[in-house]
Design a protein around this motif. Sequence first.
Motif, PDB file in Angstrom:
ATOM      1  N   LYS A 272      44.292  39.679  32.434  1.00  0.00           N
ATOM      2  CA  LYS A 272      43.373  38.913  31.573  1.00  0.00           C
ATOM      3  C   LYS A 272      44.004  37.581  31.169  1.00  0.00           C
ATOM      4  CE  LYS A 272      41.000  42.962  29.629  1.00  0.00           C
ATOM      5  NZ  LYS A 272      40.810  43.804  28.429  1.00  0.00           N
ATOM      6  N   GLU A 277      38.734  38.209  35.346  1.00  0.00           N
ATOM      7  CA  GLU A 277      37.660  39.023  34.778  1.00  0.00           C
ATOM      8  C   GLU A 277      37.736  40.418  35.405  1.00  0.00           C
ATOM      9  OE1 GLU A 277      32.828  39.492  35.188  1.00  0.00           O
ATOM     10  OE2 GLU A 277      33.713  37.494  35.431  1.00  0.00           O
ATOM     11  N   ARG A 279      36.353  44.251  36.113  1.00  0.00           N
ATOM     12  CA  ARG A 279      35.091  44.982  36.211  1.00  0.00           C
ATOM     13  C   ARG A 279      35.365  46.419  36.650  1.00  0.00           C
ATOM     14  NH1 ARG A 279      31.185  40.647  39.497  1.00  0.00           N
ATOM     15  NH2 ARG A 279      31.347  38.933  37.959  1.00  0.00           N
ATOM     16  N   ILE A 291      38.121  37.522  39.773  1.00  0.00           N
ATOM     17  CA  ILE A 291      37.368  38.725  39.404  1.00  0.00           C
ATOM     18  C   ILE A 291      38.030  39.895  40.118  1.00  0.00           C
ATOM     19  CG2 ILE A 291      35.124  39.898  39.464  1.00  0.00           C
ATOM     20  CD1 ILE A 291      33.849  37.098  39.782  1.00  0.00           C
TER      21      ILE A 291
END
Length: 407
Positions: A272, A277, A279, A291
């Motif tokens: 982070k 990001e 998920r 991501i």
Amino acid sequence: MTETRQQAERARKAFLKLSAVADRTAILKEVSMALKQNATYIFDANAKDLAEARGKIAEPLYKRLVLNESKLRDAIAGIEQISEMEDPVGRVLEERQLDEGLILRKVQTPIGVLAVIYESRPDAGPQIAALAIRSGNAVLLKGGREAIQTNAAIGTVFQQVLQRHGLEDAVQLVSTREEIADLLKMDDLIDLVIPRGSNEMVRMIQQSTKIPVLGHADGICHVYIDEFADVDKATRIAVDAKAQYPGVCNAAETLLLHSKFGGREKVLAALKSAGVELRDSGFGSEYLDLIMNVKTVNSLEDAIDHIHKYGSAHTDCIVTENESNARRFLNEVDSAGVFWNASTRFADGFRYGFGAEVGISTNKTHARGPVGVEGLLIYKYQLTGNGHIVATYTGEDARPFLHRKLR
């Protein structure tokens, strides 16, 4: 006859000369020097492409379009490394005496004419061209339209060097998207197609040609952190594999964490902090961005099963201090690259010491992983006799073969 076909025919003629009589080492040394001398010219062309592309293409593609001093320096270093390699063309791989005076040799040879289709990344062009020259192959390069001016500037540098050796057609640029369809029909002139770009583009090419295709459609790489992983190693590797340069195929897209691993929060916090990001869905997606999917698994077997279900057989790594688990992972994960305590970002021809790569292959025939010079070579059998005929070795009084291995 279309211009593209004329280019392919000229490439075929250039291949025959390049593979037989050309001083490929001298050409590569001259190319590396010419790229250094023309760096400003190339950067100016790239600035024009960047200005034209700003706001018109996705951010990951825009980042890959940038050709700065460090990228050009690395490309030139790769070409210099390739130029120092022993010339592989004509190398005798095996030699066998079939009988007295009858010698069979397996000799390394170029593949022929390559068609390489790539998006963005103008630094890929000189690396691909250099590998083709070293291996004695002619190459038709089709870069993305977003890099048209940069590719043209680099192509001009190569052309100027090749012209001095009478080989200006050994490296040619194909200019329009429509010409890709023409290239893919030329199985009589082109021996191998190598696509580098989006999975949609690669799949389209694979489905649209009779010519063999070398490449991969997706780069869905995994980092599996085992229950016996060192927390600091796990943190460094996870961050590097995802965030060091997320817009490339060897960047990790999924993090698998063993449920008993004690450093979970530290690893996730570091990701982070690097702007990633996180998920918990979308497994099997290639983001090429900051991501990352995260999943908890209960065993090594679960991690391997997940990789085989959602991965693309590109590159996957395990972080662990347990050698038995590491060996199982290395042996059982069916990917082109399988790493232990090292970032997936090492899956690269330059980092492997190949000088450069034309791409990374997930194929299981001919070449796999980063494809350097060796992946652009094939072989032929040369048989030398002295009036030998097969009739001598057949029938009731057949002469036996020696089949003696000489090398």
